[in-house]
Design an enzyme around this catalytic site. Structure first.
Site, PDB file in Angstrom:
ATOM      1  N   SER A  42       0.838  -1.202   0.000  1.00  0.00           N
ATOM      2  CA  SER A  42       0.000   0.000   0.000  1.00  0.00           C
ATOM      3  C   SER A  42       0.874   1.254   0.000  1.00  0.00           C
ATOM      4  O   SER A  42       0.386   2.351  -0.277  1.00  0.00           O
ATOM      5  CB  SER A  42      -0.928   0.004   1.227  1.00  0.00           C
ATOM      6  OG  SER A  42      -0.201  -0.274   2.411  1.00  0.00           O
ATOM      7  N   GLU A 110      -0.311 -12.322  -1.932  1.00  0.00           N
ATOM      8  CA  GLU A 110      -1.709 -12.213  -2.358  1.00  0.00           C
ATOM      9  C   GLU A 110      -2.114 -13.418  -3.199  1.00  0.00           C
ATOM     10  O   GLU A 110      -1.434 -13.770  -4.171  1.00  0.00           O
ATOM     11  CB  GLU A 110      -1.907 -10.941  -3.205  1.00  0.00           C
ATOM     12  CG  GLU A 110      -1.939  -9.682  -2.363  1.00  0.00           C
ATOM     13  CD  GLU A 110      -2.308  -8.438  -3.162  1.00  0.00           C
ATOM     14  OE1 GLU A 110      -2.876  -8.546  -4.274  1.00  0.00           O
ATOM     15  OE2 GLU A 110      -2.024  -7.341  -2.649  1.00  0.00           O
ATOM     16  N   GLU A 172      -9.541  -9.449   3.060  1.00  0.00           N
ATOM     17  CA  GLU A 172      -9.774  -8.046   2.691  1.00  0.00           C
ATOM     18  C   GLU A 172     -11.096  -7.880   1.963  1.00  0.00           C
ATOM     19  O   GLU A 172     -11.369  -8.563   0.970  1.00  0.00           O
ATOM     20  CB  GLU A 172      -8.615  -7.521   1.819  1.00  0.00           C
ATOM     21  CG  GLU A 172      -8.847  -6.055   1.412  1.00  0.00           C
ATOM     22  CD  GLU A 172      -7.622  -5.320   0.903  1.00  0.00           C
ATOM     23  OE1 GLU A 172      -6.525  -5.904   0.863  1.00  0.00           O
ATOM     24  OE2 GLU A 172      -7.785  -4.125   0.550  1.00  0.00           O
TER      25      GLU A 172
END
Ligand code: KIV
Length: 255
Positions: A42, A110, A172
């Site tokens: 991020s 991820e 998420e």
């Protein structure tokens, strides 16, 4: 607590994780004694000002992981594997080792990347999984798992990643009911962001928690400070003092 011991935290005290990108912030977080610090990719958005996380490089991640690790004396540091840094098990293992050398104790990956995650765990690197919204490949940032088919797929991914032996998994942006079902079904502790209250822990991006960007307003976000206002006021006061000849005054001058 070592990252590999986190599976024992399941069902006990809630896990608290925050992102950090520099050593001053990680030092403050470290003193508050939370469970983990994530050097999230991020940083591409909140630190570098880009619109997504895809252009974050291994070089960026190593630089920020080194900085964060200098401030985090007690708190385990987890570093994100940036986009395409885990494209094969061999490349992923080499890159994960570079992040460990930079000061991370484990890495976050991820998606359902079976071979990569197996190679990393076999190589002694603790892996945190990340399912639901996957910013590195998402076409749009939205709530995932809203149809029964999508929810089933995410649940199957969670079960599969759990079997591989990840020490924890980020959930998420998904309905609370799905996150609750996953949390009840896997042995690894779940850490939610936009996934409701039933996860084993919660994570937020530190800049969001501190309220640095008033234009970023997802439903899940609770701001615990308004640093946008604090910083604007301080910069404005400095500007007024300099223009008005009030800074530096005698107190702040060498003689
Ligand atoms: O990059 C990041 O900061 C993350 C968190 C939002 C979990 O992946």
């Amino acid at each position: 607590m070592k990252l590999n011991e986190f599976r024992d935290r399941k069902g006990k005290e809630k896990i608290v994780m925050l992102t950090a990108y520099d050593s001053q912030i990680s030092k403050i977080i470290d003193q508050v004694e939370i469970d983990m610090i994530l050097v999230g990719d991020s940083l591409g958005m909140v630190f570098q000002g880009r619109t997504d996380t895809r252009s974050v490089t291994m070089r960026d991640m190593i630089y920020h992981t080194q900085a964060v690790a200098r401030g985090a004396k007690r708190t385990p540091v987890v570093a994100d594997m940036p986009f395409k840094s885990d494209s094969t098990p061999f490349i992923a293992l080499r890159n994960a080792r570079r992040l460990v050398e930079a000061g991370a104790e484990g890495v976050k990956i991820e998606g359902r990347k079976t071979d990569v995650i197996e190679a990393l765990i076999a190589g002694g690197i603790p892996v945190m999984a990340h399912i639901g919204l996957l910013p590195q490949t998402a076409e749009a940032y939205r709530v995932m798992g809203k149809t029964p088919e999508d929810a089933q797929k995410i649940l199957q991914d969670a079960l599969h990643l759990d079997e591989l032996g990840v020490f924890s998994m980020v959930l998420e942006s998904m309905p609370e009911g799905l996150a609750k079902e996953i949390t009840g079904a896997v042995r690894a502790p779940t850490i939610g962001i936009g996934a409701g209250r039933y996860c084993d822990g919660q994570v937020l991006v530190i800049n969001d928690l501190l309220g640095l960007d008033p234009t970023f307003t997802p439903k899940y976000l609770k701001r615990y400070a308004n640093l946008y206002q604090v910083i604007s006021d301080a910069v404005g006061a400095f500007k007024r003092d300099v223009r008005g000849g009030k800074y530096p005054d005698q107190e702040h001058t060498y003689h």
